[in-house]
Each structure stands twice: as C-alpha cells, then as structure tokens.
Design a protein around this motif. Structure first.
Motif, mmCIF file in Angstrom:
data_model
loop_
_atom_site.group_PDB
_atom_site.id
_atom_site.type_symbol
_atom_site.label_atom_id
_atom_site.label_comp_id
_atom_site.label_asym_id
_atom_site.label_seq_id
_atom_site.Cartn_x
_atom_site.Cartn_y
_atom_site.Cartn_z
ATOM 1 N N VAL A 9 0.877 -1.176 0.000
ATOM 2 C CA VAL A 9 0.000 0.000 0.000
ATOM 3 C C VAL A 9 0.910 1.221 0.000
ATOM 4 O O VAL A 9 1.563 1.512 0.998
ATOM 5 N N GLU A 10 0.999 1.870 -1.139
ATOM 6 C CA GLU A 10 1.990 2.941 -1.326
ATOM 7 C C GLU A 10 1.507 3.833 -2.466
ATOM 8 O O GLU A 10 1.204 3.347 -3.538
ATOM 9 N N ASP A 11 1.417 5.138 -2.182
ATOM 10 C CA ASP A 11 0.915 6.037 -3.222
ATOM 11 C C ASP A 11 1.998 6.563 -4.161
ATOM 12 O O ASP A 11 1.686 7.142 -5.191
ATOM 13 N N GLU A 12 3.277 6.347 -3.802
ATOM 14 C CA GLU A 12 4.336 6.704 -4.760
ATOM 15 C C GLU A 12 4.496 5.530 -5.715
ATOM 16 O O GLU A 12 5.077 4.505 -5.369
ATOM 17 N N LEU A 53 2.357 -1.286 4.670
ATOM 18 C CA LEU A 53 1.382 -0.200 4.727
ATOM 19 C C LEU A 53 2.063 1.147 4.953
ATOM 20 O O LEU A 53 2.680 1.376 5.992
ATOM 21 N N ASP A 54 1.934 2.030 3.985
ATOM 22 C CA ASP A 54 2.491 3.376 4.131
ATOM 23 C C ASP A 54 1.602 4.168 5.088
ATOM 24 O O ASP A 54 0.393 4.004 5.116
ATOM 25 N N LEU A 55 2.251 5.019 5.902
ATOM 26 C CA LEU A 55 1.492 5.795 6.879
ATOM 27 C C LEU A 55 0.700 6.928 6.229
ATOM 28 O O LEU A 55 -0.463 7.168 6.550
ATOM 29 N N MET A 56 1.344 7.650 5.305
ATOM 30 C CA MET A 56 0.696 8.793 4.666
ATOM 31 C C MET A 56 0.144 8.393 3.308
ATOM 32 O O MET A 56 0.891 8.082 2.396
ATOM 33 N N LEU A 57 -1.173 8.405 3.206
ATOM 34 C CA LEU A 57 -1.821 7.951 1.979
ATOM 35 C C LEU A 57 -2.968 8.891 1.613
ATOM 36 O O LEU A 57 -3.571 9.490 2.498
#
Ligand code: CA
Length: 226
Positions: A9-12, A53-57
């Motif tokens: 889970v990563e928005d980059e 899991l990325d913290l900032m999404l």
C-alpha cells in the motif's frame, strides 16, 4: 507451494513498482494499491499473506487502516513511515503492526523484513512453542541453552524475559523501562542501552553465533528467535 502474497500500500507509484519487482524476484507475489480507501475491501476479499502499509496515503491514513484491518484480520503488517522519530509514537499507540520501517528504505531491506516477519508467523500459525533451545530459569535468573548456562542480574533477566516472551515485537526503551522498573524510578534511555549491552555480552555465552537481541534504529529492541 504457492508464493506468499504481499500487498504493497503505497501512493508513490515508482516506489511501489520497484518494491514489487524486488518482492517478485525474491519469490513472492506482489500487488499494490495507491489509495487508502481501496485497502480494507481488498484485504477482505483477497486475504493477502502480508501487508506493507504506508502511513501517509490519499483517502485514508495508515493508522486508521492498520486499526481497521486488525479488527478482522491477523495478517502481518509492516508499517512504513517517513520519519524515524515517529516510530516511537506509533509503538506507543499499540496499533498491532508487526514491524516498522523508515523511509527512504532500500527495497532489499524491505524484502529482508518481509522474510523475517513471515518466518516469525510460522510457529504462531502452527501453535508450536518456540524451538530455540533456550530455557529461562525464572527462579535463578539464569538462561540455559545446549551451549551452556549464564547467570543474569535481576534487571537483565527481566529485560530479556520481556523481549523473549513476545518474539519479534519491538519494544521502545520507554516500554522496557516500564516492564523492568516497577518503582517509578527515573532512569535514562542510556541505562537501558547499557543493560542491553551487558545482556548481549552474557547471552553470547549461550548463543555464540547468533545475536538474539536486535536493535531497531530509532525505535528500540526486539528478540529474534534463532
Ligand atoms: Ca505516502
């Protein structure tokens, strides 16, 4: 044997793709999601073997998602955060994540963490006790292994027992202090570090080739079963 399925889970996008490539090269199957809102339905439907899991999404933040996933699943979760100093705060929230990594990370390091977390899950899944050959003698503050026996001080023993009882869990220095000192005495982080140093030296006598207590940068310590 089917490959373990890892959800990234990563928005980059670039980072997610790079990580997926490394995981696939290491023999895992990898999927990725970039929007926090997609995560819970996906985990429910697909039941992955581990979530990074990325913290900032965008959409939902990692903290909320971690709590929500824990409400219905025991899937191992590795949380990624851009700030090392945040890890201590996250540990204090007791989110139920299994490990924390700090960005920027190397994909190689993440793959190593994934391996370690999945390996740790094996005995838990099988319901088997830790088979690491160690015996903790509570009455005598001693630790025994096939390689020998070592006598600890009371503080060292309680420190080790705390870490040992929850293999793989990261304890911050503050949490360790709470566990070993019941009389509210003020001790500094350095005190914990110096006890750990002595403890490691003694444990080397019963576990000569393997480091049992691992430092987690910016976070604290954990016991890693052999
Ligand atoms: Ca992000």
């Amino acid at each position: 044997m089917t490959a373990s399925r890892i959800l990234i889970v990563e928005d980059e996008e670039k980072l997610a793709r790079l990580l997926a490539d490394y995981l696939v090269a290491a023999g895992y199957a990898a999927d990725s999601l970039g929007d926090g809102r997609e995560v819970v339905p996906w985990v429910k439907a697909q039941a992955p073997d581990l979530v990074i899991l990325d913290l900032m999404l965008p959409g939902r933040d990692g903290l909320e998602l971690c709590r929500e996933i824990r409400a219905f699943s025991t899937v191992p979760i590795i949380m990624a955060t851009a700030r090392a100093e945040e890890i201590d705060r996250l540990l204090g929230l007791e989110l139920g994540a299994d490990d924390y990594i700090c960005k920027p990370y190397s994909p190689r390091e993440v793959v190593a963490r994934v391996k370690a977390v999945l390996r740790r899950m094996q005995p838990a899944l099988a319901g088997a006790p830790l088979d690491d050959g160690l015996v903790l003698d509570e009455a005598g503050f001693r630790v025994r292994s096939p390689a020998g026996e070592v006598e600890l001080t009371a503080v060292e023993f309680h420190l080790f027992a705390t870490l040992y009882r929850e293999p793989g869990r990261i304890f911050s220095r503050g949490q360790l202090m709470d566990h070993i000192y019941t009389d509210q005495r003020i001790v500094s982080d350095r005190t914990i570090d110096s006890h750990i140093k002595k403890l490691r030296k003694k444990l080397a006598e019963v576990s000569p080739d393997v480091e049992l207590i691992h430092s987690v940068y910016g976070a604290g310590y954990r016991y890693e079963p052999v």
